[in-house]
Design a protein around this motif. Structure first.
Motif, PDB file in Angstrom:
ATOM      1  N   LEU A  41      49.698  72.475  47.056  1.00 44.31           N
ATOM      2  CA  LEU A  41      49.870  71.068  46.689  1.00 44.31           C
ATOM      3  C   LEU A  41      49.112  70.206  47.699  1.00 44.31           C
ATOM      4  O   LEU A  41      49.407  70.236  48.887  1.00 44.31           O
ATOM      5  N   LEU A  42      48.130  69.455  47.228  1.00 47.00           N
ATOM      6  CA  LEU A  42      47.292  68.664  48.142  1.00 47.00           C
ATOM      7  C   LEU A  42      47.594  67.171  48.087  1.00 47.00           C
ATOM      8  O   LEU A  42      47.459  66.473  49.090  1.00 47.00           O
ATOM      9  N   SER A  43      47.953  66.680  46.894  1.00 42.98           N
ATOM     10  CA  SER A  43      48.217  65.244  46.803  1.00 42.98           C
ATOM     11  C   SER A  43      49.024  64.957  45.550  1.00 42.98           C
ATOM     12  O   SER A  43      49.178  65.818  44.689  1.00 42.98           O
ATOM     13  N   GLY A  44      49.539  63.733  45.494  1.00 38.84           N
ATOM     14  CA  GLY A  44      50.299  63.356  44.305  1.00 38.84           C
ATOM     15  C   GLY A  44      50.676  61.901  44.367  1.00 38.84           C
ATOM     16  O   GLY A  44      50.625  61.275  45.429  1.00 38.84           O
ATOM     17  N   SER A  45      51.047  61.352  43.207  1.00 40.79           N
ATOM     18  CA  SER A  45      51.564  59.982  43.205  1.00 40.79           C
ATOM     19  C   SER A  45      52.969  60.028  43.791  1.00 40.79           C
ATOM     20  O   SER A  45      53.633  61.074  43.758  1.00 40.79           O
ATOM     21  N   LEU A  46      53.427  58.906  44.322  1.00 43.82           N
ATOM     22  CA  LEU A  46      54.750  58.867  44.950  1.00 43.82           C
ATOM     23  C   LEU A  46      55.822  59.276  43.940  1.00 43.82           C
ATOM     24  O   LEU A  46      56.712  60.079  44.234  1.00 43.82           O
ATOM     25  N   GLU A  47      55.706  58.756  42.705  1.00 46.43           N
ATOM     26  CA  GLU A  47      56.708  59.071  41.676  1.00 46.43           C
ATOM     27  C   GLU A  47      56.757  60.568  41.398  1.00 46.43           C
ATOM     28  O   GLU A  47      57.822  61.165  41.299  1.00 46.43           O
ATOM     29  N   ALA A  48      55.555  61.187  41.272  1.00 41.84           N
ATOM     30  CA  ALA A  48      55.509  62.623  40.963  1.00 41.84           C
ATOM     31  C   ALA A  48      56.094  63.444  42.112  1.00 41.84           C
ATOM     32  O   ALA A  48      56.767  64.455  41.890  1.00 41.84           O
ATOM     33  N   LEU A  49      55.839  63.002  43.340  1.00 42.23           N
ATOM     34  CA  LEU A  49      56.359  63.733  44.502  1.00 42.23           C
ATOM     35  C   LEU A  49      57.894  63.621  44.572  1.00 42.23           C
ATOM     36  O   LEU A  49      58.575  64.580  44.935  1.00 42.23           O
TER      37      LEU A  49
END
Length: 469
Positions: A41-49
Motif C-alpha cells: 500500500l503506497l497511497s490513498g485518499s483519507l476516506e479510503a484509508l
C-alpha cells in the motif's frame, strides 16, 4: 465464542527486510481510493484509508497498518474526529443501530471491532484523555455488548485497563511536577558544600543502574504520537492553524529531553564543585566508569548526557585537573559517541544492542535506551524530507510506513522492565540535588583553575560582579 483476531507483538510488526506491507487487499481496494504497487500500500485518499481501518465480517486490518494509520492520521485530523468516523462506519456497516440485532452477525464482527478498540486504547491511550474520545469509545463498546452479553466482560476489561493507564500517567506527571517545583539551579557555590555523588554512591556500576531506572521509567511514559505531535505546526486539514493548540495531551517527550540536560549539568556541577584538584580528578574518573557501564548496559542516553557534561567548557578547560586523569577509557567512549559521519560509531553500537535485545534471555540484555535527541532528529528529518500528500491529493503512505517503522522500534525498547533494584537514596540525589547554572559553572571553574587569557579574565570579573550584586 470466537477468539479475538491475533496480532503479532511489536518486535514482529516490521520485519528486518523493511516492513510487512503486504496489507490485506480486497478487490474493491484497487479502485476504492487506495493505490498498491507489488501488493504494498503506497497511497490513498483519507476516506479510503479510514475505511481500510474498519474491520468487517471477512476482514481485519493488519497490525502494522493499524499502528501506522493511527500514528499518522493525526497529521490530517484530530483523533476524536477519526474515532467518530470509525464508530459511524462500524454502526452503519454492521447495522448496529437496528433493533433486534442478529446475534450471529454480532458474533462474527464484535471480536474484530473490540480488538481494534483494544489496540487503539493500548497503543495510544493518551488520545482518550479527550472526553469526546471516551464518549465515542463507550458508546460503540456498549452497542456491541448490548447486542450480546458475552462481550460485556471484554468491554469492561478494555475500559478498566485504559482507566488504569491514564491514572498512572496522571500520577507520574504529578511526581514530575513536584520534582520540577523543588529542583533548584545554583547561581554560585553554596556556603556549605552539598553532599557529592561519590558520598551518596561510591560504586559507579550502581549509579549506572539507577540512571537506567530513571531512563526506562521516563521512556515508558512517552506515547508514540508525541513524536508526530512534536513536529506538527500546520494542522489537521493542511491549513495553517495548529493541530495541537488544544490537543497536546502530554509533555513526556519534553520532560525526557529536560532530564538529559539536567544530567549533563549535574555531571558538570559534581566535577566543578570540589575545591581540591585530586578530588575533581577522582570525580571525572568516577563518571568515566559510570559512562562505560551505561554503554555496556545499552543506556546510550545517559552515556551521551555524561559525555556532554564532561565536554562543557567550564569542565574541559580544567587542564591541570584533566592532567591527573587516566583518560584512555574516556577517549574510547568519546570515539563511540563521535558525531562525525552522522554518528556512524554510535549507530553501529545501537544496532548491536538492538540485535542483542532481539535474542535476549534476560531483561538486562533487552535494554536499549537510544540517544534520544538523535532519535527525534532522525524522525524530524524523515518528516521534513517527504511530503505528507502526493500531487493527486492522496496521502503519501510510503512515508508513514517509514515513520511507523522508526517509532515501533522505540515502542519495543520502552516496554522493557528495569532489572535492577531501585535505590531511593541515589535516585533522590540524581533527581533533586541542586545543579549549577552556566554562570555558576564558570565561576566555580575559574575559582578552581584561574583564568588563562583576557577573555576568561574579563568573564570572571563580570561573573564575580554579578554574583556579588
Amino acid at each position: 465464542q470466537e477468539r479475538m483476531p491475533q496480532t503479532p507483538p511489536f518486535t514482529a510488526m516490521f520485519d528486518s527486510s523493511g516492513y510487512t506491507r503486504n496489507v490485506y487487499q480486497s478487490k474493491e481496494d484497487n479502485c476504492g481510493g487506495l493505490y498498491y504497487h507489488d501488493n504494498n500500500l503506497l497511497s490513498g485518499s483519507l476516506e479510503a484509508l479510514i475505511q481500510h481501518l474498519v474491520p468487517n465480517v471477512d476482514y481485519y486490518p493488519d497490525r502494522t497498518y493499524i499502528f501506522t494509520f493511527l500514528l499518522s492520521s493525526r497529521l490530517f485530523m484530530y483523533p476524536y474526529e477519526l474515532m467518530a468516523k470509525v464508530c459511524h462506519l462500524c454502526i452503519q456497516q454492521q447495522r448496529l443501530s437496528e433493533p433486534g440485532l442478529d446475534k450471529n452477525r454480532i458474533r462474527k464482527i464484535a471480536p474484530k471491532i473490540l480488538q481494534l478498540l483494544t489496540e487503539w486504547t493500548e497503543t495510544f491511550p493518551y488520545d482518550f484523555r479527550d472526553e469526546r474520545m471516551m464518549r465515542n469509545l463507550k458508546e460503540l463498546a456498549q452497542r456491541i455488548a448490548s447486542g450480546d452479553e458475552m462481550y460485556w466482560k471484554t468491554v469492561q476489561q478494555l475500559l478498566q485497563n485504559l482507566i488504569r493507564k491514564l491514572a498512572a500517567v496522571n500520577q507520574y506527571e504529578e511526581v514530575l511536577a513536584k520534582i520540577n517545583a523543588t529542583s533548584t539551579v545554583l547561581k554560585t557555590k553554596p556556603q556549605s558544600i552539598q553532599r557529592d555523588i561519590i558520598t551518596v554512591c561510591n560504586d559507579p556500576y550502581a549509579l549506572a543502574q539507577q540512571l537506567t531506572h530513571i531512563e526506562l521509567e521516563r521512556l515508558n511514559y512517552i506515547g508514540p504520537e508525541e513524536f508526530v505531535q512534536a513536529f506538527v505546526q500546520k494542522g489537521p486539514l493542511d491549513n495553517n492553524k495548529s493541530c495541537y493548540g488544544d490537543q497536546k495531551k502530554t509533555r513526556n517527550l519534553e520532560a525526557y529531553v529536560e532530564w538529559f540536560n539536567r544530567l549533563s549539568y549535574l555531571v558538570a556541577t559534581e566535577i566543578c564543585m570540589p575545591v581540591k584538584k585530586k578530588h575533581r580528578a577522582r570525580v571525572i574518573e568516577y563518571f568515566i566508569d559510570v559512562a562505560r557501564e551505561c554503554f555496556n548496559i545499552g543506556n546510550f542516553n545517559s552515556l551521551m548526557a555524561i559525555i556532554s557534561g564532561m565536554n562543557m567548557s567550564p569542565v574541559s578547560r580544567l587542564k591541570k585537573t584533566w592532567a591527573k586523569v587516566k583518560t584512555a577509557k574516556f577517549d574510547i567512549l568519546e570515539h563511540q559517541m563521535d558525531p562525525s559521519s552522522n554518528f556512524y560509531n554510535y549507530r553501529t553500537a545501537l544496532r548491536g544492542a538492538s540485535q542483542r535485545s532481539l535474542t535476549a534471555h534476560s531483561n538486562r540484555e533487552k535494554i536499549v535506551i537510544p540517544f534520544f535527541s538523535l532519535l527525534i532528529k532522525d524522525i524530524y528529518f524523515l518528516n521534513e524530507g517527504c511530503a505528507n500528500r502526493l500531487p493527486n491529493g492522496h496521502i503519501n503512505f510510503e512515508k508513514f510506513w517509514e515513520l511507523a517503522k522508526q517509532v515501533s522500534e522505540f515502542m519495543t525498547w520502552k516496554q522493557v522492565e528495569c532489572p535492577f533494584e531501585r535505590d531511593r537514596k541515589i535516585l533522590q540525589h540524581l533527581l533533586t540535588v541542586p545543579v549549577f547554572s552556566d554562570d555558576a559553572l564558570y565561576l566555580a571553574s575559574y575559582e578552581s583553575e584561574s583564568p588563562e587569557n583576557h577573555i576568561e579574565k574579563d568573564r570572571w570579573k563580570t561573573l564575580r560582579f554579578v554574583s556579588e550584586v
